[in-house]
Design a protein around this motif. Structure first.
Motif, short mmCIF file in Angstrom:
data_model
loop_
_atom_site.label_atom_id
_atom_site.label_comp_id
_atom_site.label_asym_id
_atom_site.label_seq_id
_atom_site.Cartn_x
_atom_site.Cartn_y
_atom_site.Cartn_z
N ARG A 127 61.92 -64.23 -95.41
CA ARG A 127 61.17 -65.18 -96.24
C ARG A 127 62.06 -66.37 -96.53
O ARG A 127 63.21 -66.20 -96.98
CB ARG A 127 60.78 -64.50 -97.57
N VAL A 128 61.57 -67.57 -96.26
CA VAL A 128 62.35 -68.78 -96.52
C VAL A 128 62.32 -69.07 -98.02
O VAL A 128 61.25 -69.21 -98.61
CB VAL A 128 61.79 -69.98 -95.73
N ASP A 129 63.50 -69.13 -98.63
CA ASP A 129 63.59 -69.34 -100.08
C ASP A 129 63.96 -70.77 -100.46
O ASP A 129 63.60 -71.24 -101.53
CB ASP A 129 64.66 -68.41 -100.67
N HIS A 130 64.70 -71.44 -99.60
CA HIS A 130 65.18 -72.78 -99.95
C HIS A 130 65.65 -73.48 -98.68
O HIS A 130 66.28 -72.86 -97.82
CB HIS A 130 66.35 -72.67 -100.94
N VAL A 131 65.34 -74.76 -98.60
CA VAL A 131 65.76 -75.58 -97.45
C VAL A 131 66.33 -76.88 -98.02
O VAL A 131 65.70 -77.51 -98.86
CB VAL A 131 64.57 -75.89 -96.52
N GLU A 132 67.50 -77.25 -97.56
CA GLU A 132 68.14 -78.44 -98.14
C GLU A 132 68.74 -79.32 -97.07
O GLU A 132 69.58 -78.88 -96.28
CB GLU A 132 69.22 -77.97 -99.12
N ASP A 133 68.29 -80.56 -97.04
CA ASP A 133 68.90 -81.59 -96.21
C ASP A 133 70.05 -82.13 -97.05
O ASP A 133 69.86 -83.03 -97.88
CB ASP A 133 67.90 -82.73 -95.92
N TRP A 134 71.24 -81.58 -96.85
CA TRP A 134 72.30 -81.85 -97.79
C TRP A 134 72.72 -83.32 -97.83
O TRP A 134 72.88 -83.96 -96.77
CB TRP A 134 73.55 -81.01 -97.49
N GLY A 135 72.90 -83.81 -99.05
CA GLY A 135 73.47 -85.13 -99.27
C GLY A 135 74.27 -85.11 -100.55
O GLY A 135 74.11 -84.21 -101.38
N LEU A 138 63.55 -72.62 -88.79
CA LEU A 138 62.81 -71.86 -89.80
C LEU A 138 61.91 -70.80 -89.18
O LEU A 138 61.84 -69.68 -89.67
CB LEU A 138 61.99 -72.84 -90.66
N ASN A 139 61.22 -71.16 -88.09
CA ASN A 139 60.29 -70.20 -87.49
C ASN A 139 61.02 -68.99 -86.92
O ASN A 139 60.47 -67.89 -86.89
CB ASN A 139 59.45 -70.89 -86.42
N LEU A 166 63.86 -78.71 -86.65
CA LEU A 166 63.85 -78.03 -87.93
C LEU A 166 62.89 -76.86 -87.95
O LEU A 166 63.19 -75.79 -88.46
CB LEU A 166 63.47 -79.03 -89.01
N GLY A 167 61.69 -77.05 -87.39
CA GLY A 167 60.73 -75.96 -87.36
C GLY A 167 61.27 -74.75 -86.61
O GLY A 167 60.99 -73.61 -87.00
N HIS A 191 72.54 -80.59 -89.04
CA HIS A 191 71.13 -80.94 -89.24
C HIS A 191 70.51 -81.41 -87.93
O HIS A 191 71.18 -82.08 -87.13
CB HIS A 191 71.06 -82.06 -90.28
#
Lengths: 243, 243
Positions: free
Chosen positions: B206-214, B197-198, B193-194, B145
């Motif tokens: 196409r961005v389908d899902h973004v997860e800051d895992w915890g 994704l960019n 982060l941008g 991350h």
């Protein structure tokens, strides 16, 4: 209802003295990054969510928007916004973003600067505003960055090298954060980055651009006070479109 | 060429002793979140980028994938991956992700677990792997991350309340970060982060899902050592599709 901190007299007085309040869009260092994400304004129907003093609403009309609706919860801010224009194609409306629903399929652009982190029911709001976009319409939004909102006690500290650091904790614990910013007890909602984006995706929007805003070299030369923004971003900017 | 730290004997020995090396996918706490983002595996052509010991490659075949290509730069890891399966539908290939290009329009799923933050030319790699997906194909990727990779000197500190905090600095200064993880001088690349994704969006995904895992509550009960992951996410998980 959203905490209406902008109608607290002490807060309002302090907020009115901020550079972005006195100088408008040009006093907001992130404005060029927001502007770069806007669709064609000429002829556009524009919704300005959390319009405050109406700086963006007036800019959009000057840039050729067909009509602009500015929405804010603060009577204080709307009074000044209304006093600052006689343009009949700008309508300022008082509403709480917790419940506000724009007319459906009515806007080419929904713009929101630093307002959505005050909203508790983000999923509801995103769903309602997505329905307010025409097909192909665009949402351009800035919020306080999750790195900025995460800490229970936000503030710079000094590391063992004497450098400036921003201590993160509770990043994955979403929910209200209470800070003293211009007035005591301001309530903001911390959300993870994925949550901001996944809410948009769930509402049928396509994410077009995500920016952890920081100053350019040229801006840093002009405003050395922004150097800390390279250590820890304060603003998250997102552009998304209705597919 | 990417730093091939996995073929450093001391690093390899230490890495081989990690829970995720000994227990495979079930030893990786973020695996259920990754698995939830996978498309249908039955019949899929799968590329496993940075396949390591080949745990995911073998899982995909057991789940019904038609064929799996596992790519890694480490001869050590590939030797073990090849020794652990006789399945002719899994091909392990040594390649450097800085230059690797999959055959075009060949994969239904490209999977990558914790490998892409070692790559310097991210834009090039993303562009090449996007071209390797069939229309509608999916990319599922985890990386360290940006909150985890940003600090010049990463590590927990204690705030004035005695709580655990993760000090952020240089978030907006992208580039190499040199850390001592299992061996001295491991080079990783920090990106905002941008930027992650960019780069995907620019490659037509196409961005389908973004997860800051915890960790979930249930996982925390079983593994209380993961509590710190709620203060500062270590993993960023992204799912994206070729439009």
């Amino acid at each position: 209802m959203t905490q209406n901190i902008y109608d607290d007299p002490a807060f309002f007085t302090a907020y009115s003295g901020l550079r972005r309040s006195l100088e408008g869009l040009d006093g907001a260092p992130e404005w060029p990054a927001m502007r770069a994400l806007l669709p064609q304004i000429e002829g556009a129907r524009v919704l300005d969510l959390g319009c405050g003093f109406g700086w963006f609403s007036r800019w959009a009309r000057e840039a050729g928007a067909a009509q602009v609706t500015g929405v804010d919860v603060s009577a204080n801010m709307l009074a000044r916004a209304r006093a600052d224009t006689a343009d009949q194609a700008i309508v300022f409306q008082q509403a709480d973003l917790e419940t506000y629903a724009p007319p459906s399929a009515s806007f080419d652009l929904i713009y929101s600067s630093l307002a959505l982190h005050y909203v508790s029911d983000l999923a509801g709001l995103i769903s309602r505003i997505a329905a307010g976009l025409v097909a192909g319409g665009r949402l351009v939004v800035s919020v306080e960055h999750p790195i900025y909102t995460a800490p229970w006690r936000p503030g710079w500290t000094t590391n063992e090298d004497g450098g400036r650091t921003w201590p993160i904790d509770r990043y994955n614990l979403e929910g209200p954060r209470i800070t003293d910013w211009l007035a005591p007890g301001v309530v903001k909602y911390h959300r993870m980055l994925g949550t901001w984006l996944n809410r948009l995706i769930a509402a049928g929007l396509r994410v077009d651009h995500v920016e952890d805003w920081g100053p350019t070299d040229a801006l840093l030369d002009a405003r050395p006070d922004l150097a800390s923004e390279r250590d820890r971003p304060m603003f998250l900017i997102i552009a998304a479109s209705l597919r």
